[in-house]
Motif scaffolding. Sequence first.
Motif, PDB file in Angstrom:
ATOM      1  N   VAL A   1      -4.808   7.698  -8.970  1.00  0.00           N
ATOM      2  CA  VAL A   1      -3.790   7.012  -8.182  1.00  0.00           C
ATOM      3  C   VAL A   1      -2.598   6.708  -9.085  1.00  0.00           C
ATOM      4  O   VAL A   1      -2.740   6.591 -10.308  1.00  0.00           O
ATOM      5  N   THR A   2      -1.434   6.593  -8.476  1.00  0.00           N
ATOM      6  CA  THR A   2      -0.221   6.212  -9.203  1.00  0.00           C
ATOM      7  C   THR A   2       0.478   5.109  -8.424  1.00  0.00           C
ATOM      8  O   THR A   2       0.600   5.190  -7.192  1.00  0.00           O
TER       9      THR A   2
ATOM     10  N   THR B   1       0.825  -1.212   0.000  1.00  0.00           N
ATOM     11  CA  THR B   1       0.000   0.000   0.000  1.00  0.00           C
ATOM     12  C   THR B   1       0.857   1.259   0.000  1.00  0.00           C
ATOM     13  O   THR B   1       0.484   2.277  -0.586  1.00  0.00           O
ATOM     14  N   ARG B   2       2.023   1.181   0.638  1.00  0.00           N
ATOM     15  CA  ARG B   2       2.894   2.365   0.721  1.00  0.00           C
ATOM     16  C   ARG B   2       3.416   2.805  -0.641  1.00  0.00           C
ATOM     17  O   ARG B   2       3.874   3.941  -0.803  1.00  0.00           O
ATOM     18  N   ASP B   3       3.359   1.916  -1.638  1.00  0.00           N
ATOM     19  CA  ASP B   3       3.811   2.275  -2.989  1.00  0.00           C
ATOM     20  C   ASP B   3       2.734   3.010  -3.782  1.00  0.00           C
ATOM     21  O   ASP B   3       2.983   3.442  -4.911  1.00  0.00           O
TER      22      ASP B   3
ATOM     23  N   ASN C   1      -4.221  -4.394   4.529  1.00  0.00           N
ATOM     24  CA  ASN C   1      -4.282  -3.164   3.739  1.00  0.00           C
ATOM     25  C   ASN C   1      -4.748  -2.030   4.652  1.00  0.00           C
ATOM     26  O   ASN C   1      -5.882  -2.006   5.118  1.00  0.00           O
ATOM     27  N   THR C   2      -3.859  -1.068   4.900  1.00  0.00           N
ATOM     28  CA  THR C   2      -4.166   0.007   5.859  1.00  0.00           C
ATOM     29  C   THR C   2      -5.321   0.890   5.408  1.00  0.00           C
ATOM     30  O   THR C   2      -5.903   1.606   6.224  1.00  0.00           O
ATOM     31  N   LEU C   3      -5.683   0.827   4.142  1.00  0.00           N
ATOM     32  CA  LEU C   3      -6.811   1.628   3.659  1.00  0.00           C
ATOM     33  C   LEU C   3      -8.160   1.012   4.054  1.00  0.00           C
ATOM     34  O   LEU C   3      -9.171   1.719   4.141  1.00  0.00           O
ATOM     35  N   PHE C   4      -8.181  -0.317   4.279  1.00  0.00           N
ATOM     36  CA  PHE C   4      -9.449  -0.982   4.535  1.00  0.00           C
ATOM     37  C   PHE C   4      -9.421  -1.930   5.739  1.00  0.00           C
ATOM     38  O   PHE C   4     -10.362  -2.703   5.936  1.00  0.00           O
TER      39      PHE C   4
END
Length: 357
Positions: free
Chosen positions: A182-183, A172-174, A203-206
């Motif tokens: 998003v890139t 996720t950090r990438d 996944n820190t987003l979810f």
Amino acid sequence: MKISEYDYLIIGQGVAGTTLAWHLIQAGKRVLVVGDSSRPSASNVAAGIYNPLTGRKLVKTWLADEIFPYAVRFYNQIGESLSVQLVYPQNIFRPYRSSEERDRYLSYVSDGDLAEYIAEESDSQAKVKGLNAPHGGLEVKGSGWVDLKELIKNSKNYFIENNQYAESSFETRDLLISDKRVTWKGVDAGKVIFCQGYDARENTLFNWLPFNPVKGQILDVTFDDYSADKIVNQGIFILPSLTKTEYRVGATYSWHDLDWESTEDGRAYLENKLQPLVPGSYTINKQQAGIRPSCKDRRPLVGMHPEHKAVGIFNGLGTKGVTLAPYFANEFVNHLCEGTKLNPEANIARYFSLYYH
């Protein structure tokens, strides 16, 4: 590195990522699927059985009348595109455990809502050679199985040929997230959709979503005296394979010891369920384990992040992912492309309070 542009970046190529990718491609979108073959996948272990009537009380599966016909049409269409058979319609024979259960099931069958899924009743164990079914059984139709391994393998080859696949691990950090895009590693996309199955918990987003993963184990078995051209289901399933000599037997359900290793306990559980059904001898050829990406309310996790409008998730398909995936992939794509509403029972908006808590 030259920036490559896509409409959608899909992370994960299990049944969720694969079906979502196909729906987006059919909608004319530029898609890049990111898969990591080094990671274990529940989709590659799953038997792929679809069954409209489940449980001891013979309950119709959630949204069965809409989901099952759609799934069969979708897999047949994709199979035709890939020149491979994916769908194997097969009735499910449910042996009665007792005469009382027989009477109870027949009372359920009189319910007009279930009647369309019931084939003629069997009153003899002779229907299935080698099966111990002294009370007879009930046959469910509108059922069968989907060859998920072939779906994923052939879809991957198709995606590669069309420059729609990247083999890579994902961190996720990438991922760089802006308001509208998003890139990731030189790839620019309008949106990223995470289809990571069990891995989504990291996944820190979810990771705020209430995942409730379930470990399952299955056996590949060769019987000496048992022979069937249909699926048998009584506490466990016995699924005929394409070889006609080997069968899949499953499955266990465990909410602890969540790893991808098969266990002696898992094998013992399945054998204890199998032996009363098939008293003859057999050989276990293989044992596998997978972790189903389930949610606590047993409903899919579909939708866009509450803050990052270019970030979405398609997950939580659980034990019925083979039928839920196509239907909700279609619903999600209609939502993304045309702004239609998501089913509130599947929309992750039902859990936004957990994010803001």
